[in-house]
Scaffold this motif. Structure first.
Motif, short mmCIF file in Angstrom:
data_model
loop_
_atom_site.label_atom_id
_atom_site.label_comp_id
_atom_site.label_asym_id
_atom_site.label_seq_id
_atom_site.Cartn_x
_atom_site.Cartn_y
_atom_site.Cartn_z
N ALA A 1 10.11 -2.23 8.33
CA ALA A 1 10.88 -3.02 9.30
C ALA A 1 12.36 -2.85 9.07
CB ALA A 1 10.51 -4.49 9.20
N ALA A 2 12.75 -2.57 7.80
CA ALA A 2 14.17 -2.40 7.46
C ALA A 2 14.66 -0.99 7.70
CB ALA A 2 14.39 -2.77 5.99
N GLY A 3 13.75 -0.07 8.04
CA GLY A 3 14.15 1.32 8.26
C GLY A 3 14.14 2.13 7.00
N GLY A 4 13.56 1.58 5.91
CA GLY A 4 13.52 2.27 4.63
C GLY A 4 12.28 3.13 4.47
N ILE B 1 17.40 3.66 -9.23
CA ILE B 1 17.69 2.59 -8.27
C ILE B 1 16.89 1.38 -8.69
CG2 ILE B 1 17.69 1.90 -5.85
CD1 ILE B 1 17.54 4.93 -5.18
N LYS B 2 17.58 0.27 -8.85
CA LYS B 2 16.92 -0.97 -9.28
C LYS B 2 17.08 -2.04 -8.21
CE LYS B 2 16.60 -4.12 -13.24
NZ LYS B 2 17.09 -4.37 -14.62
N LEU B 3 15.97 -2.51 -7.72
CA LEU B 3 15.95 -3.59 -6.74
C LEU B 3 15.23 -4.77 -7.39
CD1 LEU B 3 14.85 -1.49 -3.61
CD2 LEU B 3 17.19 -2.05 -4.33
N LYS B 4 15.97 -5.60 -8.08
CA LYS B 4 15.38 -6.76 -8.77
C LYS B 4 15.44 -7.94 -7.81
CE LYS B 4 15.73 -9.71 -12.84
NZ LYS B 4 15.80 -10.97 -12.03
N LEU B 5 14.41 -8.04 -6.97
CA LEU B 5 14.43 -8.98 -5.85
C LEU B 5 13.16 -9.82 -5.79
CD1 LEU B 5 16.06 -6.54 -3.27
CD2 LEU B 5 17.18 -8.41 -4.50
N SER B 6 12.72 -10.26 -6.97
CA SER B 6 11.57 -11.18 -7.11
C SER B 6 10.22 -10.54 -6.82
CB SER B 6 11.74 -12.43 -6.23
OG SER B 6 12.90 -13.16 -6.59
N GLN B 7 10.15 -9.17 -6.87
CA GLN B 7 8.86 -8.52 -6.60
C GLN B 7 7.80 -8.87 -7.63
OE1 GLN B 7 11.91 -7.04 -6.87
NE2 GLN B 7 11.90 -4.99 -5.95
N ASN B 8 8.21 -9.34 -8.81
CA ASN B 8 7.26 -9.71 -9.86
C ASN B 8 6.72 -11.12 -9.70
OD1 ASN B 8 9.88 -10.68 -10.41
ND2 ASN B 8 9.49 -10.80 -12.62
N HIS B 9 7.09 -11.78 -8.59
CA HIS B 9 6.61 -13.13 -8.32
C HIS B 9 5.61 -13.12 -7.17
CE1 HIS B 9 9.14 -15.95 -10.72
NE2 HIS B 9 9.89 -14.88 -10.82
N PRO B 10 4.74 -14.15 -7.12
CA PRO B 10 3.82 -14.26 -5.97
C PRO B 10 4.58 -14.48 -4.67
CG PRO B 10 3.69 -16.20 -7.38
CD PRO B 10 4.52 -15.20 -8.12
N THR C 1 12.61 2.03 -7.63
CA THR C 1 12.23 2.79 -6.45
C THR C 1 12.84 4.18 -6.53
OG1 THR C 1 12.31 2.93 -4.01
CG2 THR C 1 14.19 1.91 -5.10
N ARG C 2 12.11 5.16 -6.02
CA ARG C 2 12.62 6.53 -5.96
C ARG C 2 13.13 6.88 -4.56
NH1 ARG C 2 11.26 9.63 -10.33
NH2 ARG C 2 9.75 8.75 -11.78
N ASP C 3 13.03 5.95 -3.65
CA ASP C 3 13.42 6.20 -2.26
C ASP C 3 14.95 6.18 -2.15
OD1 ASP C 3 13.82 6.35 0.45
OD2 ASP C 3 12.32 4.84 0.96
N LEU C 4 15.54 7.36 -1.94
CA LEU C 4 17.00 7.47 -1.91
C LEU C 4 17.63 6.80 -0.69
CD1 LEU C 4 17.46 11.12 -3.21
CD2 LEU C 4 17.82 8.99 -4.46
N VAL C 5 16.81 6.37 0.26
CA VAL C 5 17.36 5.60 1.38
C VAL C 5 18.04 4.34 0.87
CG1 VAL C 5 16.71 4.22 3.40
CG2 VAL C 5 15.79 6.52 3.12
#
Length: 212
Positions: A209-212, A166-175, A9-13
């Motif tokens: 919803a998270a404010g991001g 920024i790396k958010l490895k949070l299962s986005q590659n899964h259904p 993600t490029r979002d610096l938030v």
């Protein structure tokens, strides 16, 4: 840092959030021998648009206090094990274990600072920030000779970021079904760390919803 597009993600938030969560970073520099040198340090962070500045200090005895120029800062976020047994499609897709996490890598330039007034200001800002976090009110007092005599024992730094990953490895590659099942399993573990990781997974699914 290896960051597949599905986790980038490029979002610096998200960087703001990572450091607000834990302003304790890993500073990596290269020593005169060409080998990497690592120190873990509490820091102060500020961002104005894309301009990012991180400040802190070393013990003067730390060899890294004599390093300046190119540097790397690693920012650590929530993380945890993900069992393949949590996926609804574990058998049909032959799922394997993995580790979910959030982190950031900042590359930039490190400047060392020994000016006494700057160090006093840094210590005041650091103590104010961290004492507030724990509900206390200790402050650095430069007029207290017992405290002031410690100033020559530290070296300050200012780091200006030039590249941010920024790396958010949070299962986005899964259904969706797998993501929701992992969230539920982490919640069921019931530990503060697992619940936090589950919340970050929810938030990356719904940044608005998270404010991001």
């Amino acid at each position: 840092m290896f960051t597949p597009s599905s986790f980038a993600t490029r979002d610096l938030v998200w960087l703001d959030r990572l450091i607000a969560r834990d302003a304790f970073v890993t500073v990596v520099t290269t020593g005169p021998d060409g080998l990497p040198f690592v120190t873990l340090l509490p820091v102060l962070y500020r961002r104005d648009g894309d301009a990012i500045v991180v400040e802190g200090h070393w013990a003067k005895a730390n060899p890294q206090s004599r390093h300046s120029g190119p540097a790397l800062l690693l920012v650590h976020g929530p993380h945890g094990y993900v069992s393949p047994g949590w996926y609804p499609d574990k058998e049909s897709e032959g799922r394997v274990p993995t580790w979910n996490y959030a982190a950031a890598e900042l590359r930039g330039t490190l400047e060392t600072i020994t000016d006494r007034d700057w160090l006093i200001d840094l210590l005041d800002r650091l103590s104010t920030h961290n004492e507030t976090q724990v509900g206390s009110d200790w402050r650095f007092d430069p007029d207290d000779t017992r405290q002031a005599k410690l100033l020559p024992g530290i070296v300050g730094f200012r780091f200006r970021a030039e590249q941010v990953q920024i790396k958010l490895k949070l299962s986005q590659n899964h259904p969706d079904a797998n993501q929701l099942s992992v969230i539920a399993a982490l919640e069921a573990e019931g530990t503060p760390a697992s619940r936090e990781l589950a919340q970050w997974m929810r938030d990356v699914r719904d940044p608005a919803a998270a404010g991001g």
